[in-house]
Enzyme design. Structure first.
Site, short mmCIF file in Angstrom:
data_model
loop_
_atom_site.label_atom_id
_atom_site.label_comp_id
_atom_site.label_asym_id
_atom_site.label_seq_id
_atom_site.Cartn_x
_atom_site.Cartn_y
_atom_site.Cartn_z
N GLN A 111 -4.97 -5.29 6.98
CA GLN A 111 -5.95 -6.26 6.49
C GLN A 111 -5.87 -7.58 7.23
OE1 GLN A 111 -8.24 -5.27 4.56
NE2 GLN A 111 -7.33 -3.38 3.78
N LYS B 298 -10.70 -0.46 10.24
CA LYS B 298 -10.80 -1.71 9.49
C LYS B 298 -11.10 -2.88 10.43
CE LYS B 298 -7.62 0.12 6.15
NZ LYS B 298 -7.97 0.18 4.73
N CYS C 42 -4.67 2.39 -3.74
CA CYS C 42 -3.45 2.92 -3.13
C CYS C 42 -2.30 1.94 -3.29
CB CYS C 42 -3.66 3.26 -1.65
SG CYS C 42 -4.85 4.56 -1.38
N ASP D 180 2.66 -4.53 8.06
CA ASP D 180 1.47 -3.70 7.89
C ASP D 180 0.27 -4.65 8.05
OD1 ASP D 180 -0.75 -2.44 6.92
OD2 ASP D 180 0.17 -1.80 5.04
N HIS E 175 0.87 -1.18 0.00
CA HIS E 175 0.00 0.00 0.00
C HIS E 175 0.91 1.23 0.00
CE1 HIS E 175 -2.87 2.91 1.76
NE2 HIS E 175 -3.83 2.08 1.41
#
Ligand code: PMP
Length: 401
Positions: free
Chosen positions: A199, A222, A359, A196, A119
């Protein structure tokens, strides 16, 4: 069955009234009523500042704020609440590490390893710090099916690499990283690993010790929580060795005009009045998703993704991107139809997907497309949503056919 019984779950989400087929949870998750109620109380009858007040309401709010930190620590399998820094979102978490850890630990000639599927928020902060200190960025390629190629990574990491920063789960392809293997590879050359987890956190059981990473970031919105709050995790020892990122109130030990000393972590990274209402909302969100058990969300959403892929493979003009095993995120394109047109026609059918570069422009370049259409699943989706998507796509095909 891998599926959750979602009728009762959907009822708890005011944002999903009127049979809306919401397939954009990878962008942001809808919020259950328990989260909205907790925020309403925190901003209403319970509201006061934290850390400073001598009156009972403020003392109570401080306790609630720190209880949220302890809850996040348990959710992530952290060993202590001191390892939890509240930030505005994953983006701020990565910027914090890039600027604070990066400027203190990177020098000219050092290398940072990213991957082709990152991202922008896990690319741009590293470019900024690399430019500042004279470091270089390397890009780990993907396997044919869209996973970060760890064979390549292992073969190309060198002692010049000081940081490896990778998505735990891709927001475009749903690819799941073998984080333990990535950590092992990074540590073998003396590099740190940042994951990261935007998700992954809403879909997978988290255990910081088992993952073996050095930094982990995630976004509250999220995770079925509010916008404006996220988490950076690192061991307290790591955080305490890092210089502050922003200066202000609440992050100091002692201030004089001659010299200021800083509070230990996590306070040193939480300058100013924090996002009190949002942190309380995040606590409620984590209670909510944890109540389903550690692996339920992953099983549910990856089964819906697999079902979607099976159905889309039967539509001849559709190309699917990403691995067979996706963590609930399906990217695709349709010959001769721009993804935005797919999204617009699906919207007429009450189906919400994302269309664009997500992104992740370098990933689009790798796929050779300007954009993809993306359906992503959450705890409230079921086979009806998949059926509505497939019906909508058949209509797109008729219109453009
Ligand atoms: N990384 C990934 C993989 C993401 O999906 C996102 C959000 N789309 C981000 C980082 C940035 O998160 P935020 O915008 O909440 O800071």
């Amino acid at each position: 069955s891998p599926f959750l019984q979602v009728e009762h779950i959907r009822d708890q989400f005011p944002g999903l009234a009127n049979n809306w087929h919401y397939l954009d949870t990878a962008a942001t998750a809808q919020k259950p009523k328990v989260v909205l109620d907790a925020m309403m109380r925190a901003g209403g009858v319970d509201y006061a500042t934290v850390h400073r007040g001598v009156y009972a309401r403020s003392a109570n709010m401080s306790v609630a704020f720190e209880a949220a930190r302890t809850r996040v620590a348990r959710f992530m399998g952290a060993t202590s609440a001191d390892e939890i820094v509240f930030v505005r979102g994953a983006t701020e978490g990565i910027n914090l590490v890039a600027h604070s850890w990066g400027t203190a630990n990177l020098t000219a000639g050092d290398r940072i390893m990213l991957s082709q599927l990152e991202h922008h928020s896990n690319i741009v902060p590293w470019q900024m710090v690399a430019e500042k200190v004279g470091a270089f960025i390397d890009v780990c390629p993907l396997t044919k099916d869209g996973q970060i190629d760890l064979d390549w990574l292992e073969a190309h990491l060198t002692p010049a690499h000081k940081m490896v920063a990778l998505a735990h789960v891709s927001n475009v392809l749903g690819s799941v990283l073998d984080a333990k293997r990535a950590a092992h590879a990074a540590h073998a050359v003396g590099a740190k690993l940042l994951l990261d987890g935007c998700q992954a956190a809403p879909r997978m059981h988290l255990d910081m010790a088992a993952l073996g990473c050095d930094f982990y970031v995630m976004s509250g919105h999220k995770l079925y929580g509010p916008t404006g709050v996220g988490v950076l995790w690192a061991q307290a020892e790591t955080l305490n060795a890092m210089p502050p990122y922003q200066g202000g109130g609440a992050m100091i030990d002692r201030v004089t005009f001659e010299k200021t000393t800083y509070a230990p972590a996590p306070s040193r990274f939480e300058a100013g009045t924090p996002m009190i209402i949002e942190v309380i909302g995040l606590h409620a969100a984590i209670d909510f998703i944890d109540s389903f058990g550690p692996d339920a969300l992953f099983a549910h959403e990856s089964a819906l993704a697999a079902q979607t892929c099976d159905a889309l493979r039967a539509i001849s003009s559709i190309t699917l991107y990403g691995p067979e095993q996706s963590a609930g995120i399906v990217s695709f394109s349709m010959v001769g139809v721009h993804p935005h047109d797919i999204g617009t026609i699906l919207d007429e059918e009450n189906v919400a997907i994302r269309a664009g570069h997500h992104c992740a422009q370098p990933l689009m370049d790798h796929l050779g497309v300007p954009a993809t259409a993306r359906a992503s699943f959450g705890i409230y989706n079921d086979e009806d949503d998949v059926a509505a998507l497939v019906r909508g796509l058949e209509r797109v095909k008729r219109i453009f056919g």
